[in-house]
Design an enzyme around this catalytic site. Structure first.
Site, PDB file in Angstrom:
ATOM      1  N   ASP A  82       0.801  -1.003  -0.170  1.00 29.59           N
ATOM      2  CA  ASP A  82      -0.066   0.188  -0.008  1.00 29.59           C
ATOM      3  C   ASP A  82       0.812   1.306  -0.138  1.00 29.59           C
ATOM      4  O   ASP A  82       1.793   1.576   0.886  1.00 29.59           O
ATOM      5  CB  ASP A  82      -0.901   0.026   1.276  1.00 29.59           C
ATOM      6  CG  ASP A  82      -1.950   1.121   1.243  1.00 29.59           C
ATOM      7  OD1 ASP A  82      -2.522   1.328   0.246  1.00 29.59           O
ATOM      8  OD2 ASP A  82      -2.269   1.602   2.167  1.00 29.59           O
ATOM      9  N   HIS A  83       0.624   2.196  -0.894  1.00 30.32           N
ATOM     10  CA  HIS A  83       1.465   3.273  -1.108  1.00 30.32           C
ATOM     11  C   HIS A  83       2.981   3.054  -1.163  1.00 30.32           C
ATOM     12  O   HIS A  83       3.676   3.700  -0.156  1.00 30.32           O
ATOM     13  CB  HIS A  83       1.163   4.375   0.037  1.00 30.32           C
ATOM     14  CG  HIS A  83      -0.364   4.761  -0.218  1.00 30.32           C
ATOM     15  ND1 HIS A  83      -0.789   6.086  -0.909  1.00 30.32           N
ATOM     16  CD2 HIS A  83      -1.517   4.440   0.417  1.00 30.32           C
ATOM     17  CE1 HIS A  83      -2.149   6.093  -0.972  1.00 30.32           C
ATOM     18  NE2 HIS A  83      -2.357   5.189   0.035  1.00 30.32           N
ATOM     19  N   GLU A 134      -1.165   5.968  -8.770  1.00 30.59           N
ATOM     20  CA  GLU A 134      -2.168   7.277  -7.809  1.00 30.59           C
ATOM     21  C   GLU A 134      -1.996   8.370  -8.835  1.00 30.59           C
ATOM     22  O   GLU A 134      -0.919   8.922  -9.134  1.00 30.59           O
ATOM     23  CB  GLU A 134      -1.902   7.379  -6.495  1.00 30.59           C
ATOM     24  CG  GLU A 134      -2.563   8.476  -5.911  1.00 30.59           C
ATOM     25  CD  GLU A 134      -2.508   8.639  -4.652  1.00 30.59           C
ATOM     26  OE1 GLU A 134      -2.499   7.557  -3.621  1.00 30.59           O
ATOM     27  OE2 GLU A 134      -2.465   9.810  -3.887  1.00 30.59           O
ATOM     28  N   GLY A 209      -9.089   5.959   1.589  1.00 31.68           N
ATOM     29  CA  GLY A 209      -9.894   6.389   2.636  1.00 31.68           C
ATOM     30  C   GLY A 209     -11.099   6.026   2.946  1.00 31.68           C
ATOM     31  O   GLY A 209     -12.074   6.866   3.060  1.00 31.68           O
ATOM     32  N   ASN A 230     -10.399   0.985  -0.198  1.00 26.73           N
ATOM     33  CA  ASN A 230      -9.294   0.617   1.053  1.00 26.73           C
ATOM     34  C   ASN A 230      -9.999   1.024   2.243  1.00 26.73           C
ATOM     35  O   ASN A 230     -10.186   2.110   2.235  1.00 26.73           O
ATOM     36  CB  ASN A 230      -8.216   1.358   0.547  1.00 26.73           C
ATOM     37  CG  ASN A 230      -7.418   0.965  -0.670  1.00 26.73           C
ATOM     38  OD1 ASN A 230      -7.793   0.118  -1.220  1.00 26.73           O
ATOM     39  ND2 ASN A 230      -6.030   1.309  -0.629  1.00 26.73           N
ATOM     40  N   VAL A 231      -9.485   0.351   3.056  1.00 28.27           N
ATOM     41  CA  VAL A 231     -10.065   0.755   4.585  1.00 28.27           C
ATOM     42  C   VAL A 231      -8.813   0.248   5.758  1.00 28.27           C
ATOM     43  O   VAL A 231      -8.496  -0.877   5.657  1.00 28.27           O
ATOM     44  CB  VAL A 231     -11.332  -0.102   5.087  1.00 28.27           C
ATOM     45  CG1 VAL A 231     -11.918   0.232   6.359  1.00 28.27           C
ATOM     46  CG2 VAL A 231     -12.553   0.220   3.974  1.00 28.27           C
ATOM     47  N   ASN A 232      -8.511   1.069   6.626  1.00 27.28           N
ATOM     48  CA  ASN A 232      -7.709   0.993   7.709  1.00 27.28           C
ATOM     49  C   ASN A 232      -8.120   1.451   9.139  1.00 27.28           C
ATOM     50  O   ASN A 232      -8.367   0.915  10.015  1.00 27.28           O
ATOM     51  CB  ASN A 232      -6.280   1.314   7.307  1.00 27.28           C
ATOM     52  CG  ASN A 232      -5.272   0.900   8.154  1.00 27.28           C
ATOM     53  OD1 ASN A 232      -5.305  -0.266   8.744  1.00 27.28           O
ATOM     54  ND2 ASN A 232      -4.244   1.637   8.314  1.00 27.28           N
ATOM     55  N   THR A 233      -8.302   2.627   8.875  1.00 25.12           N
ATOM     56  CA  THR A 233      -8.530   3.493  10.043  1.00 25.12           C
ATOM     57  C   THR A 233      -9.753   3.028  11.093  1.00 25.12           C
ATOM     58  O   THR A 233      -9.581   2.618  12.145  1.00 25.12           O
ATOM     59  CB  THR A 233      -8.603   5.185   9.781  1.00 25.12           C
ATOM     60  OG1 THR A 233      -7.562   5.515   9.156  1.00 25.12           O
ATOM     61  CG2 THR A 233      -8.810   5.831  11.155  1.00 25.12           C
TER      62      THR A 233
HETATM   63  P1  13P Z   1      -8.408   4.942   5.918  1.00 25.96           P
HETATM   64  O1  13P Z   1      -7.344   4.644   6.689  1.00 25.96           O
HETATM   65  O2  13P Z   1      -9.203   6.047   5.910  1.00 25.96           O
HETATM   66  O3  13P Z   1      -9.613   3.748   6.018  1.00 25.96           O
HETATM   67  O4  13P Z   1      -7.841   4.812   4.480  1.00 25.96           O
HETATM   68  C1  13P Z   1      -6.871   3.552   4.207  1.00 25.96           C
HETATM   69  C2  13P Z   1      -6.311   3.369   2.820  1.00 25.96           C
HETATM   70  O5  13P Z   1      -6.712   4.187   1.786  1.00 25.96           O
HETATM   71  C3  13P Z   1      -5.021   2.697   2.734  1.00 25.96           C
HETATM   72  O6  13P Z   1      -4.479   2.941   1.354  1.00 25.96           O
END
Ligand code: 13P
Length: 284
Positions: A82-83, A134, A209, A230-233
């Site tokens: 990721d990134h 991106e 995000g 994408n989901v992380n937070t």
């Molecule tokens: P969030 O942490 O806002 O869910 O975004 C995750 C993300 O886009 C990872 O690339």
């Protein structure tokens, strides 16, 4: 089963009009939770590993966790950088068996973004690994952009066409106003841009995000052609909130299993809700 193919899972999503979730892994419990629920829901799943998470867990542990998870799985599981910020990092991930790579050259001027992305695509495609690029700038919510700065950060549709052609990427993350982290106000997605980009390029589109975007906006983004989200937070918060509540209630707890276990369950339920929202449940 062995790792799934990035191109194949996204092609299926694009053809059938749903989105595959990329859920980032931060430790063992995240990996277990995401893959367990993907199996329960019959959904393909992409495990995202950021450079920070790889540094925290160690490259070998990151790769090994994902490999074991995939092997024990009946649904496609992938391991995606990721990134990725550099060619060197991409090479390390390829050596460790990542299934796909995101190269993020979006902080560079456009020409440099094209150059680094193209170089990564050439190296990855030589060994059958797929690449996400991106375009525009997907910020963090703390960036707090002015209206002009927000406009400048959004993807330019005509540039997207050229970017895909010049680089040969397999998926594109166009900046359409979403951001990483918790949103301060209500996120305003530029659906008109998304629509335009979708009509101009053929590769699958990615929405970064995913935390905090209202469900109806996620559904709309998918209907306009987003195939990966994408989901992380949100999962980090679910995990930490649960553990914090346990500590608040019981100051004596010392066995990590007594709080990491419930934390893992909380991630599972957060991921389950997203998988269902994305329409990826019951596909495998
Ligand atoms: P969030 O942490 O806002 O869910 O975004 C995750 C993300 O886009 C990872 O690339």
């Amino acid at each position: 089963m062995p790792f799934g193919s990035f191109k194949d899972v996204l092609k299926d999503a694009q053809q059938k009009g749903y989105a595959v979730g990329q859920f980032n892994i931060n430790n063992l419990e995240f990996t277990q939770a995401i893959v367990e629920v993907a199996n329960e829901e019959g959904a393909p799943v992409i495990l995202g590993a950021s450079e920070g998470a790889i540094k925290y867990m160690g490259m070998e542990y990151t790769a090994a966790l994902a490999q074991v998870a995939a092997r024990m799985s009946r649904v496609p599981v992938l391991l995606h950088l990721d990134h990725g910020g550099s060619f060197d990092m991409v090479m390390k991930c390829l050596r460790n068996g990542f299934t796909s790579i995101m190269i993020d050259g979006s902080h560079h001027p456009y020409e440099e973004n094209v150059a680094v992305t193209k170089k990564v695509v050439e190296a990855c495609h030589a060994i059958g690994v797929h690449v996400e690029g991106e375009l525009g700038r997907i910020g963090g919510v703390e960036d707090d952009l002015s209206v002009d700065a927000r406009e400048a950060a959004l993807v330019k549709p005509e540039e997207a066409v050229e970017f895909v052609q010049l680089t040969g990427i397999d998926a594109l993350a166009p900046a359409i106003g979403s951001a990483h982290g918790h949103y301060v106000g209500k996120p305003e997605l530029a659906f008109d841009r998304l629509k335009e980009v979708r009509s101009l390029v053929e590769v699958p589109l990615v929405l970064h995000g995913g935390t905090g975007i209202p469900d109806e906006d996620i559904t709309k983004a998918i209907s306009l052609g987003v195939s990966k989200i994408n989901v992380n937070t949100e999962n980090q918060s679910a995990f930490t909130d649960t553990i914090r509540a346990i500590f608040d209630k019981n100051k004596e707890v010392y066995d990590p299993r007594k709080y990491l276990g419930p934390g893992r369950e909380a991630i599972k339920e957060a991921v389950r809700a997203k998988i269902r929202l994305f329409g990826s449940a019951g596909r495998y």
